[in-house]
Design an enzyme around this catalytic site. Structure first.
Site, PDB file in Angstrom:
ATOM      1  N   ASP A 121       0.966  -1.251  -0.139  1.00  0.00           N
ATOM      2  CA  ASP A 121      -0.002  -0.030  -0.026  1.00  0.00           C
ATOM      3  C   ASP A 121       0.946   1.352  -0.110  1.00  0.00           C
ATOM      4  O   ASP A 121       1.856   1.348   0.665  1.00  0.00           O
ATOM      5  CB  ASP A 121      -0.662  -0.046   1.276  1.00  0.00           C
ATOM      6  CG  ASP A 121      -1.770   1.140   1.352  1.00  0.00           C
ATOM      7  OD1 ASP A 121      -1.997   1.925   0.574  1.00  0.00           O
ATOM      8  OD2 ASP A 121      -2.291   1.210   2.583  1.00  0.00           O
ATOM      9  N   HIS A 129      -4.701   4.326   6.185  1.00  0.00           N
ATOM     10  CA  HIS A 129      -3.568   3.945   5.620  1.00  0.00           C
ATOM     11  C   HIS A 129      -2.091   4.444   6.195  1.00  0.00           C
ATOM     12  O   HIS A 129      -2.090   5.465   6.762  1.00  0.00           O
ATOM     13  CB  HIS A 129      -3.531   4.479   3.947  1.00  0.00           C
ATOM     14  CG  HIS A 129      -4.984   4.029   3.192  1.00  0.00           C
ATOM     15  ND1 HIS A 129      -4.731   2.879   2.458  1.00  0.00           N
ATOM     16  CD2 HIS A 129      -6.033   4.297   3.206  1.00  0.00           C
ATOM     17  CE1 HIS A 129      -5.956   2.560   1.938  1.00  0.00           C
ATOM     18  NE2 HIS A 129      -6.803   3.633   2.284  1.00  0.00           N
TER      19      HIS A 129
END
Length: 548
Positions: free
Chosen positions: A191, A364
């Site tokens: 990610d 995130h």
């Protein structure tokens, strides 16, 4: 084939539409099957999904689809996938429950093989195996996927962060990542969404402080909009409301559905006496109420957007309301969001979309967490995913500063395989890949030609030209008729276009007029060129030939 291929069909060089293929010999594992949302040029398009042509061509080799978590950008294309391909779908219990209701709307669940895993399970997948590893994110039961291949472990992090005080108390399994690193991670697909943010991401628990501050200060009702899948945020709303003596109602179909599922499965624990329905709100003073609502991305049919237009019959915004915008705009949605916020201000609401005390935190990882993942897993190759090109570039710069040489770093592109050999890795030949546009009726396949025509109509309008002909005699019957919709130009332009067209038609012989296809083309070409020259506009010209 001695190589192991990593083939992204979506989700690299972009945010959303996540779908990654891992292929070893004649075995394929698919990680996620997500959608993305249309940009402002995609008129009439509801969602964007990956082109599954490569998977359809190789469907006999697919050993399973493994879902990292239940967000739409990772699972939303699954109904369309299953209409073309039948294979096992693996998901956690929570993800299974969420996708089941989505699938039930479009496919026959009796024909779908849904299998549930727990973090730590080792799931055979032909010559490979897949191990889910727990990570923290903004939705329960998110898992990284460790795919064991003949050249080592390919680790797909999924969306993750290192939250040391998660709302559900379920920590990222950092120890397991360290063990996988010792076993041998050949490639890390990480990610990279928040790679531009230095430091560590704030814990989800920080949001409670911001909510408590607003709930205490607000003299009227408090509305909060967030993603319908953000169960941890919903839990904090209920907990803070209980502390502040407020009752909580929910509006929005998807949020209500998720609330029921999560309450039933124990993922959401609502304090006794806090939950009420909309009809019960009239029994309480505004200062004693809080409302959870969908619409954080300005979706036209969402409860919040309809309330902002005073078109939602179940609930109306009243002066003195406070709205907490507890979400991050998805790129492309900003204009719709700010239009909604502005309408709410005009209705007398106080909208809080930024605050020194957080009312939203990201799910995130920030830079230091991304470095931590690299250090824990010690991969040989690194390829950032779930990010736009600027995110990929910065992530690889960070990896270089950590000592990784260029030949072990890859900027992946949708449809281009990363081929891992025993002693090297390189980019392979492009496979069939692209996007499929799904319209608001749920029908896939809106073409670029259709989009272009829709944009032309939106920008310059439509002109319909009707001509009557006698096919036996090869003659034009009566004057051409020009009618326009959504077309704006100087007065008299259409009359002039008709005169020019009529002059041109007089020069055609009877055989030209009998050839209807040729006549239709000539009519469109004449009118289009005239309007373009005189008005600098490019409306869609629709010629209609009537045979009388």
């Amino acid at each position: 084939m001695n190589s192991v291929q990593i083939i992204p069909l979506g989700g690299v060089g972009e945010i959303g539409k996540n779908c990654t293929v891992i292929r070893q010999d004649d075995d394929i594992v698919v990680i996620d099957c997500g959608l993305s949302f249309p940009n402002e040029e995609m008129l009439g398009v509801d969602i964007v999904i990956p082109d599954f042509t490569y998977l359809v061509e190789n469907k006999s080799k697919i050993r399973g689809v493994f879902l990292t978590h239940a967000h739409e950008d990772h699972v939303g294309a699954l109904p369309y996938f299953l209409q073309q391909i039948k294979c096992p779908i693996y998901a956690s219990e929570f993800t299974h429950a969420i996708i089941r209701q989505k699938l039930d709307e479009r496919v026959d669940l009796r024909e779908v093989q849904l299998l549930t895993f727990k973090p730590g399970d080792i799931i055979p997948a032909g010559s490979m195996s897949v191990e889910p590893v727990r990570v923290t994110h903004s939705i329960p039961e998110t898992c990284s996927m460790a795919i064991r291949t003949k050249h080592g472990i390919i680790l797909m992090t999924a969306d993750f962060k290192f939250d040391f005080t998660p709302v559900d108390s379920r920590l990222t399994n950092m120890a397991r990542f360290g063990e996988l690193g010792k076993e041998g991670v050949v490639a890390l697909l990480s990610d990279s969404t928040n790679v531009e943010r230095p430091g560590w991401s704030p814990s989800e628990m920080k949001v409670s402080e911001g909510l408590r501050k607003v709930f205490t200060a607000a003299g009227g009702r408090v509305l909060l909009t967030t993603f319908a899948s953000n169960i941890h945020r919903m839990q904090q709303v209920y907990d803070v409301a209980a502390e502040c003596g407020r009752k909580v109602a929910v509006v929005g179909r998807r949020m209500e559905q998720n609330l029921e599922i999560c309450t039933r499965l124990g993922y959401l624990k609502i304090p006794k006496g806090v939950r009420i329905n909309l009809d019960e709100m009239r029994q309480y003073q505004p200062k004693d109420l809080a409302i959870l609502t969908t619409g954080s991305q300005g979706e036209p049919m969402s409860a919040l957007v309809q309330m902002s237009k005073d078109e939602y019959s179940r609930l109306r915004v009243i002066p003195g309301d406070t709205l907490i915008y507890s979400a991050r705009p998805i790129p492309g949605n900003e204009a719709a969001i700010w239009r909604t916020v502005n309408r709410l201000f005009r209705q007398g609401a106080n909208v809080i979309y930024d605050s020194p005390t957080p009312i939203h935190v990201s799910g995130h990882a920030y830079q230091e967490e991304l470095k931590m993942m690299i250090n824990l897993t010690r991969p040989y190759y690194i390829a950032p995913v779930h990010g736009e090109p600027r995110h990929q570039h910065l992530y690889l710069e960070i990896a270089r500063n950590m000592g990784y040489p260029d030949h072990r770093l890859f900027t992946m592109q949708d449809g281009v395989p990363l081929e891992i050999q025993e002693t090297a890795a390189s980019m392979g030949e492009q496979v069939h890949c692209g996007r499929v546009l799904v319209d608001s009726a749920g029908t896939p396949g809106v073409s670029d030609d259709v989009l272009r025509d829709r944009n032309n109509v939106a920008r310059d309008g439509l002109v319909v030209v009707t001509i009557a002909v006698d096919p036996e005699r090869g003659e034009i019957v009566g004057d051409p008729i020009l009618q326009a919709r959504a077309f704006h130009a100087a007065e008299g332009i259409l009359d002039q276009a008709r005169d020019v067209l009529w002059d041109a038609l007089k020069n055609l012989d009877s055989n030209d007029i009998r050839d209807v296809d040729r006549l239709r083309h000539e009519v469109a070409d004449i009118v289009k060129k005239f309007i373009q020259k005189k008005a600098q506009l490019r409306p869609i010209i629709l010629p209609t030939i009537l045979e009388v």
